[in-house]
Enzyme design. Structure first.
Site, PDB file in Angstrom:
ATOM      1  N   LYS A 179     -38.077   5.263  21.881  1.00  0.00           N
ATOM      2  CA  LYS A 179     -38.599   6.324  21.829  1.00  0.00           C
ATOM      3  C   LYS A 179     -39.231   6.815  20.356  1.00  0.00           C
ATOM      4  O   LYS A 179     -38.896   6.117  19.624  1.00  0.00           O
ATOM      5  CB  LYS A 179     -37.516   7.673  21.986  1.00  0.00           C
ATOM      6  CG  LYS A 179     -37.029   7.575  23.543  1.00  0.00           C
ATOM      7  CD  LYS A 179     -38.122   7.796  24.664  1.00  0.00           C
ATOM      8  CE  LYS A 179     -37.205   7.711  25.985  1.00  0.00           C
ATOM      9  NZ  LYS A 179     -36.895   6.646  26.395  1.00  0.00           N
ATOM     10  N   SER A 193     -41.867   4.385  29.855  1.00  0.00           N
ATOM     11  CA  SER A 193     -41.921   5.803  29.048  1.00  0.00           C
ATOM     12  C   SER A 193     -42.905   5.652  27.682  1.00  0.00           C
ATOM     13  O   SER A 193     -43.222   6.794  27.187  1.00  0.00           O
ATOM     14  CB  SER A 193     -40.588   5.963  28.699  1.00  0.00           C
ATOM     15  OG  SER A 193     -40.124   5.452  27.650  1.00  0.00           O
TER      16      SER A 193
END
Lengths: 215, 215
Positions: free
Chosen positions: A173, A134
DNA sequence: ATTATAATCGAACATTTGTTCTGTGTCAAG
DNA sequence: CTTGACACAGAACAAATGTTCGATTATAAT
């Protein structure tokens, strides 16, 4: 104990070390016999029992290739330099897009993989290994080791290890504060961000170093 | 690849690490099946073949307990504390694509940025800093520090520092031997490879580690 | 809808491996 | 000289282990 017995046991130990080094698993009784010139598997087993009795090896009864050498407490050889730090010759910049003129392998400056890489708060750092893609657009791939500096607040857009207490989970993230909620943004165009109430998020640390092994 | 396949492969990897840690030798196919709740030895073998194809493990065909993990935990014990080496709490894996349950900041295990990262030939390594984006698809970006292991020959497709004596230049590329010439291939779809006579190329070293500072 | 491939699985089989059995020779103690 | 223990050895056997076979189901591509 005869001299031949003793010699053969030493040969077996030497062979075991070499074999395990080379193969990453231990040899069979027959492998050992071939190596020291003894055909009899029961004799090899007899010798191994002797080594076991002397606390030089361990074996699991009836389990193939389960010999382990009992190692003395000798630390890894070859730590470099008086201070034990690893120094690597540093040759400057290499332009990945265009060849650049440098003398081959003439470096005198070194880079140290030590605390100097991180500055003052190095003692507080923590590391995590990444699973998944990701963060691929931040050039962080699966298997990379990421080192974090503990920090409870980071700037918008910075990458952080984020603890989600309600889920009992930590994720890596990019973090964006958007009023009462936080956007956790993957760096991967094929993945959607997700949104969490700001009260339900704990920033654990921000990314300061990424390390990737290449085999 | 189904989600169950992927999950089971991860379970197998985790089990392999734990088993080898605990026992000092690798498990059998049946051991693995028991651990992940699959009775079929051929299915386990199918999964292991998949892990082998992904370069995560190796196996010797027909040899019991010969599984080796390629990407071992970098938690191998190193030199601690007083010698100035940096120890960082290691909290395990963080899945960048899915949140995972870990206790926040409770690590007791440490990762050492020292020779253990490199194995035996650490003393011979050299480092270069990357300029440019030609290796972006290998997740090597501008400003990254790349550590090389000196090697004069590498396998097709591996990344290396390549010295071009005729130009007086060094470049970082994937190297492909094509008969009398060598193709130096960027890992960037927008860039073209270039070709050099094999006699005009010196491989200086292959990439073993990539380090990126993130500020 | 059809086809090909991948994923899944149990059973049987082949191979690898360690153990047991039986025997011989050597050596030390009584 | 006798006896018991140890060292040695080959063969057979049992157990552990991985591979092959044949089958079904799921998935992706056409």
């Amino acid at each position: 104990m005869t001299a031949q017995l003793e010699q053969r046991q030493q040969q077996i130990l030497d062979f075991l070390k070499g074999y395990i080094d080379a193969h990453g698993f231990s040899p069979s009784v027959r492998d050992i016999g071939k190596a020291i010139g003894v055909q009899s598997t029961s004799l090899i087993s007899y010798y191994l029992d002797g080594l076991f009795a002397q606390n030089l090896i361990t074996r699991e009864k009836g389990v193939p290739r389960s010999i382990r050498i009992i190692e003395e407490d000798s630390s890894a050889p070859g730590i470099l330099g008086q201070d034990g730090l690893l120094s690597i010759p540093y040759l400057g910049y290499i332009v990945a897009s265009e060849p650049i003129p440098v003398e081959p392998l003439s470096g005198e400056e070194t880079i140290e993989l030590n605390q100097a890489l991180f500055g003052r708060e190095a003692g507080k750092l923590f590391a995590l290994t990444v699973r998944g893609d990701s963060m691929i657009d931040a050039l962080i791939g699966d298997g990379d080791t990421v080192i974090f500096k503990p920090q409870q607040y980071i700037e918008n857009g910075e990458m952080a290890a984020v603890w989600l207490p309600d889920r009992g989970e930590t994720t890596l993230k990019k973090v964006y504060y958007e009023g009462p909620r936080v956007r956790l943004q993957p760096a991967n165009p094929s993945m959607e961000p997700f949104y969490v109430p700001a009260t339900d998020v704990q920033i654990q640390g921000k990314v300061v170093l990424v390390i990737r092994r290449v085999s």
